[in-house]
Write an enzyme that holds these catalytic residues in place. Structure first.
Site, PDB file in Angstrom:
ATOM      1  N   LYS A 166       0.832  -1.200   0.000  1.00 37.53           N
ATOM      2  CA  LYS A 166       0.000   0.000   0.000  1.00 37.53           C
ATOM      3  C   LYS A 166       0.874   1.261   0.000  1.00 37.53           C
ATOM      4  O   LYS A 166       1.753   1.421   0.863  1.00 37.53           O
ATOM      5  CB  LYS A 166      -0.916   0.021   1.228  1.00 37.53           C
ATOM      6  CG  LYS A 166      -2.001  -1.038   1.194  1.00 37.53           C
ATOM      7  CD  LYS A 166      -3.029  -0.740   0.121  1.00 37.53           C
ATOM      8  CE  LYS A 166      -4.157  -1.759   0.141  1.00 37.53           C
ATOM      9  NZ  LYS A 166      -5.194  -1.476  -0.870  1.00 37.53           N
ATOM     10  N   ASP A 194      -0.050  -0.470  -4.750  1.00 40.92           N
ATOM     11  CA  ASP A 194      -1.452  -0.052  -4.775  1.00 40.92           C
ATOM     12  C   ASP A 194      -1.567   1.299  -4.091  1.00 40.92           C
ATOM     13  O   ASP A 194      -1.448   1.406  -2.867  1.00 40.92           O
ATOM     14  CB  ASP A 194      -2.334  -1.088  -4.071  1.00 40.92           C
ATOM     15  CG  ASP A 194      -3.808  -0.754  -4.144  1.00 40.92           C
ATOM     16  OD1 ASP A 194      -4.163   0.274  -4.749  1.00 40.92           O
ATOM     17  OD2 ASP A 194      -4.617  -1.524  -3.587  1.00 40.92           O
ATOM     18  N   GLU A 220      -1.107  -0.120  -9.136  1.00 42.24           N
ATOM     19  CA  GLU A 220      -2.565  -0.197  -9.069  1.00 42.24           C
ATOM     20  C   GLU A 220      -3.180   1.117  -8.604  1.00 42.24           C
ATOM     21  O   GLU A 220      -2.671   1.762  -7.682  1.00 42.24           O
ATOM     22  CB  GLU A 220      -2.952  -1.316  -8.106  1.00 42.24           C
ATOM     23  CG  GLU A 220      -4.435  -1.573  -7.961  1.00 42.24           C
ATOM     24  CD  GLU A 220      -4.709  -2.786  -7.086  1.00 42.24           C
ATOM     25  OE1 GLU A 220      -5.784  -2.818  -6.464  1.00 42.24           O
ATOM     26  OE2 GLU A 220      -3.855  -3.693  -7.020  1.00 42.24           O
ATOM     27  N   GLU A 246     -11.201  -1.835  -9.649  1.00 46.20           N
ATOM     28  CA  GLU A 246     -12.043  -2.259  -8.529  1.00 46.20           C
ATOM     29  C   GLU A 246     -13.210  -1.298  -8.306  1.00 46.20           C
ATOM     30  O   GLU A 246     -14.195  -1.663  -7.670  1.00 46.20           O
ATOM     31  CB  GLU A 246     -11.219  -2.383  -7.252  1.00 46.20           C
ATOM     32  CG  GLU A 246     -10.760  -1.063  -6.663  1.00 46.20           C
ATOM     33  CD  GLU A 246      -9.936  -1.235  -5.408  1.00 46.20           C
ATOM     34  OE1 GLU A 246     -10.488  -1.024  -4.316  1.00 46.20           O
ATOM     35  OE2 GLU A 246      -8.753  -1.570  -5.530  1.00 46.20           O
ATOM     36  N   ASP A 269     -13.970  -6.192  -9.183  1.00 44.32           N
ATOM     37  CA  ASP A 269     -14.330  -6.934  -7.979  1.00 44.32           C
ATOM     38  C   ASP A 269     -15.611  -7.693  -8.270  1.00 44.32           C
ATOM     39  O   ASP A 269     -16.624  -7.097  -8.640  1.00 44.32           O
ATOM     40  CB  ASP A 269     -14.522  -5.983  -6.795  1.00 44.32           C
ATOM     41  CG  ASP A 269     -14.626  -6.733  -5.477  1.00 44.32           C
ATOM     42  OD1 ASP A 269     -15.564  -7.548  -5.329  1.00 44.32           O
ATOM     43  OD2 ASP A 269     -13.778  -6.506  -4.604  1.00 44.32           O
ATOM     44  N   HIS A 296     -10.089  -8.099  -8.151  1.00 46.59           N
ATOM     45  CA  HIS A 296      -9.938  -7.499  -6.829  1.00 46.59           C
ATOM     46  C   HIS A 296     -10.781  -8.315  -5.857  1.00 46.59           C
ATOM     47  O   HIS A 296     -11.921  -8.670  -6.160  1.00 46.59           O
ATOM     48  CB  HIS A 296     -10.421  -6.048  -6.857  1.00 46.59           C
ATOM     49  CG  HIS A 296     -10.393  -5.374  -5.535  1.00 46.59           C
ATOM     50  ND1 HIS A 296     -11.490  -5.319  -4.693  1.00 46.59           N
ATOM     51  CD2 HIS A 296      -9.402  -4.712  -4.891  1.00 46.59           C
ATOM     52  CE1 HIS A 296     -11.176  -4.650  -3.596  1.00 46.59           C
ATOM     53  NE2 HIS A 296      -9.919  -4.265  -3.684  1.00 46.59           N
ATOM     54  N   GLU A 329      -6.006 -12.432  -5.359  1.00 48.88           N
ATOM     55  CA  GLU A 329      -5.682 -11.508  -4.272  1.00 48.88           C
ATOM     56  C   GLU A 329      -6.153 -12.120  -2.961  1.00 48.88           C
ATOM     57  O   GLU A 329      -7.328 -12.449  -2.806  1.00 48.88           O
ATOM     58  CB  GLU A 329      -6.349 -10.148  -4.488  1.00 48.88           C
ATOM     59  CG  GLU A 329      -6.055  -9.183  -3.357  1.00 48.88           C
ATOM     60  CD  GLU A 329      -6.523  -7.769  -3.621  1.00 48.88           C
ATOM     61  OE1 GLU A 329      -6.034  -6.858  -2.928  1.00 48.88           O
ATOM     62  OE2 GLU A 329      -7.374  -7.575  -4.525  1.00 48.88           O
TER      63      GLU A 329
END
Length: 376
Positions: A166, A194, A220, A246, A269, A296, A329
């Protein structure tokens, strides 16, 4: 065969320690689960992505269009629900609610026909998938250069061959963390980034160029999801493959993504973009455009199981000399009821996850857990 009951279960649980990402944070985990029952007594379960109580309200508004319908007619039902709210629900929580309904219907009709949902999607191309670990959220205290690096090293010790980091907190700060993580895990562990749309295009390009030598798998959500022009700029302005999706919905939303060549790796997602029905269509579009598809995944074991059924059915994309199967994921952040809602948790072994082979989603629900965490 007719639908006789549609129920929602809003589950919530406080976290032992709040965690954050580039633009927000949370102190609870919540989910809206969908339970649909037919006149044969067969029940299917689904899950919605996003704000649980709002999803539940949308499903309540749609319930009258579901009772009495044949649950096996998933495409017919999907289109009817979409058309009903089309004027004001082309994206967002309406589609997320429809996603949960669609997943529950696939679970129900898979149980009716005694086959996995992947068979209803055309058959299984694989029985297991490689998984990458997602975590590394920010805490209210401590130095990310310490606790994030240690967290990632823990995932490698568990057997994961790839980890997603992240970022989105500033170019210099992120670059320093990325370099520290790469040094800690070595050159053979896959490393993805991400930003949760924490940058503008100029910042994202600067960061991509700054860490391009570190063999990054993808970058991402570098920018806000509704700014495709900036996605195109980032993709052209730095060498790391760009991922996202996502926060995009339905075949119509992803059509624009593909036509603009805005993304290298698309990440719908399953619990948000339209469910199994719609995500299979989006995946077929991705294959036609030569774009890799990596779902996702966020939420409980129900959403995880749905994503695994889709991953079973997906082909290797794009076609190439050496097959490149899609990957899973695998969220490792704190979630009190993620696996507890399942009688048999879905776990990994050295970073690989077996796809359930039972009927429907291949899972059994622990109703005691549902009752324990249910708030609405």
């Amino acid at each position: 065969m007719k639908i006789t009951e549609v129920r929602t279960h809003v589950l919530e649980a406080p976290l032992s320690e709040p965690f954050g990402w580039s633009f927000s944070s949370t102190a609870v985990r919540a989910s809206c689960l969908v339970e649909i029952t037919s006149d044969t007594g067969t029940t299917g379960w689904g899950e919605c992505y996003g704000p649980a109580r709002i999803n539940a309200a949308v499903i309540e508004a749609l319930k009258g269009r579901l009772i009495g319908r044949d649950p096996r007619a998933t495409d017919v039902i999907w289109m009817d629900l979409y058309n009903h709210f089309r004027d004001y629900g082309q994206k967002g929580v309406v589609i997320s609610a429809i996603s949960g309904i669609d997943i529950a219907l696939f679970d129900l009709k898979g149980r009716h026909f005694n086959v996995p949902a992947s068979m209803l999607l055309g058959g299984a191309n694989r029985t297991s998938v490689d998984a990458y670990a997602t975590g590394t959220y920010r805490l209210s205290k401590g130095d990310p250069l310490d606790y994030v690096v240690e967290e990632v090293k823990g995932y490698v010790r568990e057997g994961f061959k790839a980890v997603k980091l992240k970022i989105g907190f500033g170019v210099e700060e992120d670059a320093a963390l990325i370099r520290a993580v790469r040094k800690a895990v070595g050159p053979k562990i896959g490393l993805m980034l991400d930003a949760n749309h924490g940058f503008d295009a100029l910042e994202a390009i600067a960061l991509g160029r700054a860490v391009a030598d570190l063999d990054i798998g993808w970058f991402e959500e570098p920018v806000v999801p509704d700014d495709l022009d900036s996605y195109v700029e980032v993709r052209r302005g730095q060498p790391i493959p760009v991922a996202g999706g996502e926060c995009e919905f339905t075949r119509w939303g992803f059509r624009e993504v593909f036509m603009r060549r805005a993304i290298d790796i698309v990440q719908p997602d399953t619990c948000a973009a339209g469910g199994l029905s719609e995500c299979k269509k989006i995946a077929d579009m991705a294959a036609a455009f030569g774009v890799r598809y990596v779902p996702h995944v966020w939420g409980t074991g129900i959403g995880l199981a749905a994503s695994l059924q889709l991953l079973a059915a997906l082909p290797d994309v794009p076609p190439r000399h050496t097959p490149r199967p899609p990957i899973l994921e695998f969220d490792r952040s704190e979630h009190p009821f993620r696996q507890a809602v399942l009688k048999t948790p879905i776990e990994h072994e050295n970073g690989r996850v077996e796809i359930p082979t039972g009927p429907g989603l291949g899972i059994e629900i622990d109703r005691e857990t549902i009752a324990r965490f249910r708030v609405a």
